[in-house]
Design a protein around this motif. Structure first.
Motif, PDB file in Angstrom:
ATOM      1  N   SER A 163       0.820  -1.213   0.000  1.00  0.00           N
ATOM      2  CA  SER A 163       0.000   0.000   0.000  1.00  0.00           C
ATOM      3  C   SER A 163       0.855   1.265   0.000  1.00  0.00           C
ATOM      4  CB  SER A 163      -0.892   0.022   1.241  1.00  0.00           C
ATOM      5  OG  SER A 163      -0.085   0.098   2.417  1.00  0.00           O
ATOM      6  N   GLU A 164       2.158   1.095   0.314  1.00  0.00           N
ATOM      7  CA  GLU A 164       3.097   2.221   0.421  1.00  0.00           C
ATOM      8  C   GLU A 164       2.665   3.233   1.481  1.00  0.00           C
ATOM      9  OE1 GLU A 164       3.922   3.827  -3.446  1.00  0.00           O
ATOM     10  OE2 GLU A 164       4.627   1.904  -4.232  1.00  0.00           O
ATOM     11  N   ASP A 165       1.914   2.732   2.462  1.00  0.00           N
ATOM     12  CA  ASP A 165       1.410   3.630   3.501  1.00  0.00           C
ATOM     13  C   ASP A 165       2.521   4.228   4.351  1.00  0.00           C
ATOM     14  OD1 ASP A 165       1.974   1.176   4.664  1.00  0.00           O
ATOM     15  OD2 ASP A 165       0.159   1.092   5.883  1.00  0.00           O
ATOM     16  N   THR A 168       3.842   7.275   2.072  1.00  0.00           N
ATOM     17  CA  THR A 168       2.989   8.422   1.748  1.00  0.00           C
ATOM     18  C   THR A 168       2.315   9.033   2.968  1.00  0.00           C
ATOM     19  OG1 THR A 168       1.043   7.036   1.337  1.00  0.00           O
ATOM     20  CG2 THR A 168       2.499   7.463  -0.528  1.00  0.00           C
ATOM     21  N   ALA A 173      -3.916   8.669  -0.884  1.00  0.00           N
ATOM     22  CA  ALA A 173      -2.851   7.971  -1.606  1.00  0.00           C
ATOM     23  C   ALA A 173      -2.812   6.492  -1.237  1.00  0.00           C
ATOM     24  CB  ALA A 173      -1.505   8.630  -1.313  1.00  0.00           C
ATOM     25  N   LYS A 176      -5.810   4.812  -2.912  1.00  0.00           N
ATOM     26  CA  LYS A 176      -5.611   4.725  -4.364  1.00  0.00           C
ATOM     27  C   LYS A 176      -4.608   3.629  -4.713  1.00  0.00           C
ATOM     28  CE  LYS A 176      -4.279   7.498  -8.392  1.00  0.00           C
ATOM     29  NZ  LYS A 176      -3.838   8.850  -8.862  1.00  0.00           N
ATOM     30  N   GLN A 177      -3.493   3.579  -3.986  1.00  0.00           N
ATOM     31  CA  GLN A 177      -2.470   2.573  -4.256  1.00  0.00           C
ATOM     32  C   GLN A 177      -2.991   1.165  -3.975  1.00  0.00           C
ATOM     33  OE1 GLN A 177       0.347   2.298  -5.657  1.00  0.00           O
ATOM     34  NE2 GLN A 177       1.183   0.382  -4.845  1.00  0.00           N
ATOM     35  N   THR A 178      -3.700   0.997  -2.877  1.00  0.00           N
ATOM     36  CA  THR A 178      -4.224  -0.326  -2.524  1.00  0.00           C
ATOM     37  C   THR A 178      -5.205  -0.822  -3.576  1.00  0.00           C
ATOM     38  OG1 THR A 178      -3.949   0.160  -0.166  1.00  0.00           O
ATOM     39  CG2 THR A 178      -5.423  -1.655  -0.745  1.00  0.00           C
ATOM     40  N   ALA A 180      -5.301   0.086  -6.648  1.00  0.00           N
ATOM     41  CA  ALA A 180      -4.588  -0.117  -7.916  1.00  0.00           C
ATOM     42  C   ALA A 180      -3.911  -1.486  -7.973  1.00  0.00           C
ATOM     43  CB  ALA A 180      -3.546   0.981  -8.116  1.00  0.00           C
ATOM     44  N   VAL A 181      -3.455  -1.988  -6.832  1.00  0.00           N
ATOM     45  CA  VAL A 181      -2.732  -3.266  -6.820  1.00  0.00           C
ATOM     46  C   VAL A 181      -3.598  -4.431  -6.357  1.00  0.00           C
ATOM     47  CG1 VAL A 181      -0.514  -2.131  -6.497  1.00  0.00           C
ATOM     48  CG2 VAL A 181      -1.813  -2.869  -4.478  1.00  0.00           C
TER      49      VAL A 181
END
Length: 241
Positions: A163-165, A168, A173, A176-178, A180-181
């Motif tokens: 998630s890149e949490d 970011t 964000a 959106k990332q979660t 998207a993947v």
């Protein structure tokens, strides 16, 4: 028989007749287990905890009837055992993520074993169970780590996407990332110490459910892989089983 005795017996008979039979408590039917080969599943996994926002996260998961997997650090299990006990009681999965988060590929075998065992002991003390899965810190493993995981009878589980949490720290964000993947039988890396992750979880869970996902534990997602102790999944590029 005296008239008084006859009267008492008659009253007793009427009382027995009028006393209702004990009502049986309504049984709540057990939910059938999710079959991730038949439905769309995804596993949200939370590393490095239990973090200080774990209680709020557990409230959200309970509200939306979602399950998750927590890869726990022993040092935080020791300081926040009540969260771990609740995780297990509410049907979530707990995994081992070392005691203090060293890079296992740069550690001596004795250190790795101690890190795993101390966390096993703390989780057992807190919740009465021992983790069955290992997620090495930073997702870093080599053949020595694999051999030690095998000694503990544990497969290693990484993630299909993050998630890149941690980077970011932004609700939109992270969501959106979660999304998207997200993919069928995906394993998403998240962290329950990131407040923005926990804050955005209600909306994220609702969106994932609207997209047809069942939020399940890692073990339900990887069931079909038939992993053996010491195996790693998903297999990193260049890794030889």
């Amino acid at each position: 028989m005296s008239r008084q005795m006859s009267s008492l017996l008659a009253i007793a008979a009427v009382c027995v007749t009028l006393t209702p039979a004990p009502a049986f408590a309504a049984q709540t039917p057990k939910k059938a287990p999710v079959d991730c080969e038949q439905v769309k599943c995804i596993a949200l996994t939370f590393d490095d905890g239990p973090g200080k926002y774990a209680g709020t996260l557990l409230d959200t998961l309970k509200k939306y009837d979602a399950k998750a997997t927590f890869f726990l650090e022993g040092q935080y299990v020791k300081s926040r055992p009540a969260y771990v006990k609740r995780m297990v009681a509410e049907g979530h999965e707990v995994g081992n993520h070392s005691y203090s988060h060293p890079d296992f590929t740069k550690s001596e075998a004795a250190t790795i074993k101690s890190e795993i065992q101390k966390t096993q002991d703390e989780v057992k003390k807190a919740a009465g169970v021992e983790p069955k899965l290992l997620r090495p810190p930073y997702g870093m493993a080599d053949l020595q780590v694999s051999d030690i995981a095998a000694e503990f009878g544990m497969p290693m589980v990484l993630w299909t996407a993050g998630s890149e949490d941690w980077k970011t720290k932004d609700v939109k964000a992270i969501q959106k990332q979660t999304l998207a993947v997200a993919q069928q039988n995906g394993i998403i890396l998240m962290h329950d110490w990131v407040k923005q992750t926990v804050d955005g979880m209600p909306s994220l869970i609702k969106t994932l459910k609207n997209k047809g996902y069942h939020l399940v534990t890692v073990s339900e997602v990887i069931k079909k892989e038939n992993l053996e102790p010491g195996d790693i999944y998903p297999v990193p590029a260049g890794w030889e089983k």
